[in-house]
Structure formats: C-alpha cells, structure tokens
Design an enzyme around this catalytic site. Structure first.
Site, PDB file in Angstrom:
ATOM      1  N   TRP A   1       0.806  -1.381  -0.272  1.00  0.00           N
ATOM      2  CA  TRP A   1      -0.382  -0.171   0.042  1.00  0.00           C
ATOM      3  C   TRP A   1       0.931   1.129   0.079  1.00  0.00           C
ATOM      4  O   TRP A   1       1.631   1.176   0.626  1.00  0.00           O
ATOM      5  CB  TRP A   1      -0.865  -0.237   0.920  1.00  0.00           C
ATOM      6  CG  TRP A   1      -1.997   1.523   1.511  1.00  0.00           C
ATOM      7  CD1 TRP A   1      -1.917   2.402   2.018  1.00  0.00           C
ATOM      8  CD2 TRP A   1      -2.916   0.626   0.454  1.00  0.00           C
ATOM      9  NE1 TRP A   1      -2.617   2.892   1.248  1.00  0.00           N
ATOM     10  CE2 TRP A   1      -3.603   2.545   0.987  1.00  0.00           C
ATOM     11  CE3 TRP A   1      -3.586  -0.048  -0.120  1.00  0.00           C
ATOM     12  CZ2 TRP A   1      -5.024   2.526   0.065  1.00  0.00           C
ATOM     13  CZ3 TRP A   1      -4.983   0.510  -0.680  1.00  0.00           C
ATOM     14  CH2 TRP A   1      -5.461   1.434  -0.356  1.00  0.00           C
TER      15      TRP A   1
ATOM     16  N   HIS B   1      -7.597  -2.258  13.183  1.00  0.00           N
ATOM     17  CA  HIS B   1      -6.614  -1.608  12.296  1.00  0.00           C
ATOM     18  C   HIS B   1      -7.506  -0.265  12.245  1.00  0.00           C
ATOM     19  O   HIS B   1      -7.251   0.811  11.770  1.00  0.00           O
ATOM     20  CB  HIS B   1      -6.922  -1.923  11.510  1.00  0.00           C
ATOM     21  CG  HIS B   1      -5.702  -2.067  10.015  1.00  0.00           C
ATOM     22  ND1 HIS B   1      -5.307  -1.288   9.763  1.00  0.00           N
ATOM     23  CD2 HIS B   1      -6.538  -1.956   8.975  1.00  0.00           C
ATOM     24  CE1 HIS B   1      -4.435  -0.843   8.642  1.00  0.00           C
ATOM     25  NE2 HIS B   1      -5.824  -1.367   8.208  1.00  0.00           N
TER      26      HIS B   1
ATOM     27  N   HIS C   1      -2.633 -11.078   4.598  1.00  0.00           N
ATOM     28  CA  HIS C   1      -2.574 -10.875   5.866  1.00  0.00           C
ATOM     29  C   HIS C   1      -4.642 -10.864   6.083  1.00  0.00           C
ATOM     30  O   HIS C   1      -5.110 -10.922   5.507  1.00  0.00           O
ATOM     31  CB  HIS C   1      -2.234  -9.134   5.749  1.00  0.00           C
ATOM     32  CG  HIS C   1      -2.602  -8.150   5.232  1.00  0.00           C
ATOM     33  ND1 HIS C   1      -2.441  -8.292   3.918  1.00  0.00           N
ATOM     34  CD2 HIS C   1      -3.265  -7.478   6.168  1.00  0.00           C
ATOM     35  CE1 HIS C   1      -3.103  -7.005   3.644  1.00  0.00           C
ATOM     36  NE2 HIS C   1      -3.723  -6.786   5.085  1.00  0.00           N
TER      37      HIS C   1
ATOM     38  N   HIS D   1     -13.356   0.118   5.013  1.00  0.00           N
ATOM     39  CA  HIS D   1     -12.568  -0.380   6.722  1.00  0.00           C
ATOM     40  C   HIS D   1     -13.458  -0.078   7.780  1.00  0.00           C
ATOM     41  O   HIS D   1     -13.761  -1.012   8.695  1.00  0.00           O
ATOM     42  CB  HIS D   1     -11.175   0.273   6.588  1.00  0.00           C
ATOM     43  CG  HIS D   1     -10.874  -0.734   6.144  1.00  0.00           C
ATOM     44  ND1 HIS D   1     -10.320  -0.560   4.887  1.00  0.00           N
ATOM     45  CD2 HIS D   1      -9.609  -1.599   6.392  1.00  0.00           C
ATOM     46  CE1 HIS D   1      -9.309  -1.900   4.398  1.00  0.00           C
ATOM     47  NE2 HIS D   1      -8.364  -1.922   5.024  1.00  0.00           N
TER      48      HIS D   1
ATOM     49  N   HIS E   1       0.743  -5.369   7.259  1.00  0.00           N
ATOM     50  CA  HIS E   1      -0.281  -5.449   6.333  1.00  0.00           C
ATOM     51  C   HIS E   1      -0.080  -6.446   5.052  1.00  0.00           C
ATOM     52  O   HIS E   1      -0.543  -5.306   3.996  1.00  0.00           O
ATOM     53  CB  HIS E   1      -1.584  -4.468   6.279  1.00  0.00           C
ATOM     54  CG  HIS E   1      -2.226  -3.911   7.787  1.00  0.00           C
ATOM     55  ND1 HIS E   1      -3.163  -4.588   7.466  1.00  0.00           N
ATOM     56  CD2 HIS E   1      -1.815  -3.564   8.813  1.00  0.00           C
ATOM     57  CE1 HIS E   1      -4.102  -4.047   8.613  1.00  0.00           C
ATOM     58  NE2 HIS E   1      -2.417  -3.482   9.599  1.00  0.00           N
TER      59      HIS E   1
ATOM     60  N   ASP F   1      -7.258  -8.247   8.485  1.00  0.00           N
ATOM     61  CA  ASP F   1      -6.759  -7.103   9.586  1.00  0.00           C
ATOM     62  C   ASP F   1      -7.891  -7.302  10.932  1.00  0.00           C
ATOM     63  O   ASP F   1      -8.789  -7.800  11.155  1.00  0.00           O
ATOM     64  CB  ASP F   1      -7.638  -6.241   8.602  1.00  0.00           C
ATOM     65  CG  ASP F   1      -7.081  -5.452   7.552  1.00  0.00           C
ATOM     66  OD1 ASP F   1      -5.881  -5.523   6.759  1.00  0.00           O
ATOM     67  OD2 ASP F   1      -7.378  -4.371   6.618  1.00  0.00           O
TER      68      ASP F   1
ATOM     69  N   GLU G   1      -7.011  -9.740   3.203  1.00  0.00           N
ATOM     70  CA  GLU G   1      -6.500  -9.532   2.053  1.00  0.00           C
ATOM     71  C   GLU G   1      -5.212 -10.143   1.671  1.00  0.00           C
ATOM     72  O   GLU G   1      -4.753 -10.535   2.396  1.00  0.00           O
ATOM     73  CB  GLU G   1      -6.299  -8.343   2.491  1.00  0.00           C
ATOM     74  CG  GLU G   1      -7.543  -7.017   3.966  1.00  0.00           C
ATOM     75  CD  GLU G   1      -7.014  -5.603   4.025  1.00  0.00           C
ATOM     76  OE1 GLU G   1      -8.684  -4.608   3.727  1.00  0.00           O
ATOM     77  OE2 GLU G   1      -6.289  -5.519   4.430  1.00  0.00           O
TER      78      GLU G   1
HETATM   79 ZN   LIG Z   1      -4.734  -4.602   5.592  1.00  0.00          ZN
END
Ligand SMILES: [Zn+2]
Length: 209
Positions: free
Chosen positions: A19, A59, A53, A163, A49, A55, A175
């Site tokens: 990301w 998060h 992975h 999210h 992340h 969440d 994810e």
């Molecule tokens: Zn994540």
C-alpha cells in the site's frame, strides 16, 4: 478421497508491492553460510499488512480487538468463493442476488488475482468493495470476508469508510489472497494469521480444499 489443499497466499518477497506510504517489505539474510556463518538467518521488516494478511478490528477501531484475540472459527471451516466481473468496485447491487447467508465466510475473486498480482508496482485500480456493499455484508451478518488484493476498500475511493463499516461491525477481513486457480464454489478454508500481541493486522497463510 479428499482433494489436495490449494495455497491461496502470495509469497512474501523483498521489495514486493505494498500500500502506498506503508513501510517496504524487506527480507534480508543477515547470517550467510556461504560467508562462513554456522547457519543462515533472515531478518524481516514489513508492515503487518504485507502480502496475504488479516485485518484486526483495531486497524480502524481505536479500542477494537487485536490479532491475538481473534477467535479461530472465522478462519477455519466452510467458505464460499464468489467471482465478480466488475470494472471498478463490488457494489451492494452485485451482492443482492447471491443468496448470501448469515454466518458465511466469503472470499471474493476478481480480476485482481491475475492482473494486480502480475504487476510489480502497487495497482491503484484494483477491484475493491464499495461502502454500500460493505454495509450490506454487515447487515447480512457475514462473519469473514476475503479479497484478492491488498485492501477491501478502494485506493483514493472509500478505503476508510469500507474498513470502518466492516471492521467496526466485527467482520474478520483477509486481504491479499490470490484466487487465480480457484473456481467459484464451496471449500474448506484454513487461514491462520500470526499471533502478534496488540497488532492491528498480521501476515497469514491461507489454504482451500
Ligand atoms: Zn490490511
């Protein structure tokens, strides 16, 4: 006879796509036998992340559950893989005819599995879950949702909102899956994230049968 397990995780690799703005994934061998060390030893440095992975609610929820508090039921058991042929985001409309049931574990397959993971850079145009679809998943009491790129919410779109809706309602989120070799249908899922105390996420290995 039971069919073999299929790995739906992506390999963790030095310098892999992540990301934008998150820490780089660095995998470095600090002891090398070819240089006289008694063993090989690898140092890892990455965001929680990275790659495939999970969440934790923490998060996006200030006092939400953390990774080591996750129950095992959301990540071990029957799951359904659903495929979407959409161009940008999965919407509530895309979900409404799927006869989703409360308590289901769902994995969403999109073009991300073949397109986004084939790119060396982060794919900003990956398929994501629009906020209205996130809310519908909450209303339907879905337990677990897995997606085939690095975020449930879209880059420069509703990443925060999606999210907040899903993690805020206690949906467990996987994810960074790769579902390229998986056909839509029902499977056994095992997905075990690392038990990192206090963490808002953790790398995991996910398999289907
Ligand atoms: Zn994540």
């Amino acid at each position: 006879m039971k069919r073999p397990w299929k790995d739906i995780s992506v390999p963790l690799r030095d310098g892999m796509a992540h990301w934008p703005g998150d820490p780089e994934c660095r995998i470095t061998r600090v002891n090398k036998m070819e240089e006289g060390a008694v063993c090989n030893l690898t140092h890892l440095s990455m965001s929680a992340h990275t790659g495939t992975h999970m969440d934790a609610p923490r998060h996006f929820v200030a006092d939400g559950l953390t990774m080591e508090q996750m129950p095992l039921e959301p990540v071990i058991g029957r799951c359904r893989v659903v495929e979407f042929e959409v161009e940008s985001q999965i919407t509530a409309d895309d979900l409404k005819d799927l006869r989703l049931l409360p308590g289901q574990r769902l994995l969403f397959k999109t073009r991300n599995s073949t397109r986004s993971w084939a790119m060396s850079e982060f794919d900003k145009d990956f398929i994501s879950i629009r906020a209205d679809a996130a809310q519908l998943l909450v209303d339907l009491k879905i337990v677990t949702v897995g997606v085939d790129y690095l975020s449930i919410g879209g880059y420069g779109k509703d990443v925060v909102e999606t999210h907040q809706i899903m993690l805020g309602a206690g949906i467990w989120v996987i994810e960074g899956l790769n579902l390229a070799a998986i056909k839509p249908g029902y499977y056994d899922l095992i997905c075990l994230p690392l038990k990192i105390e206090g963490a808002d996420g953790a790398p995991c290995r996910a398999v289907l049968r």
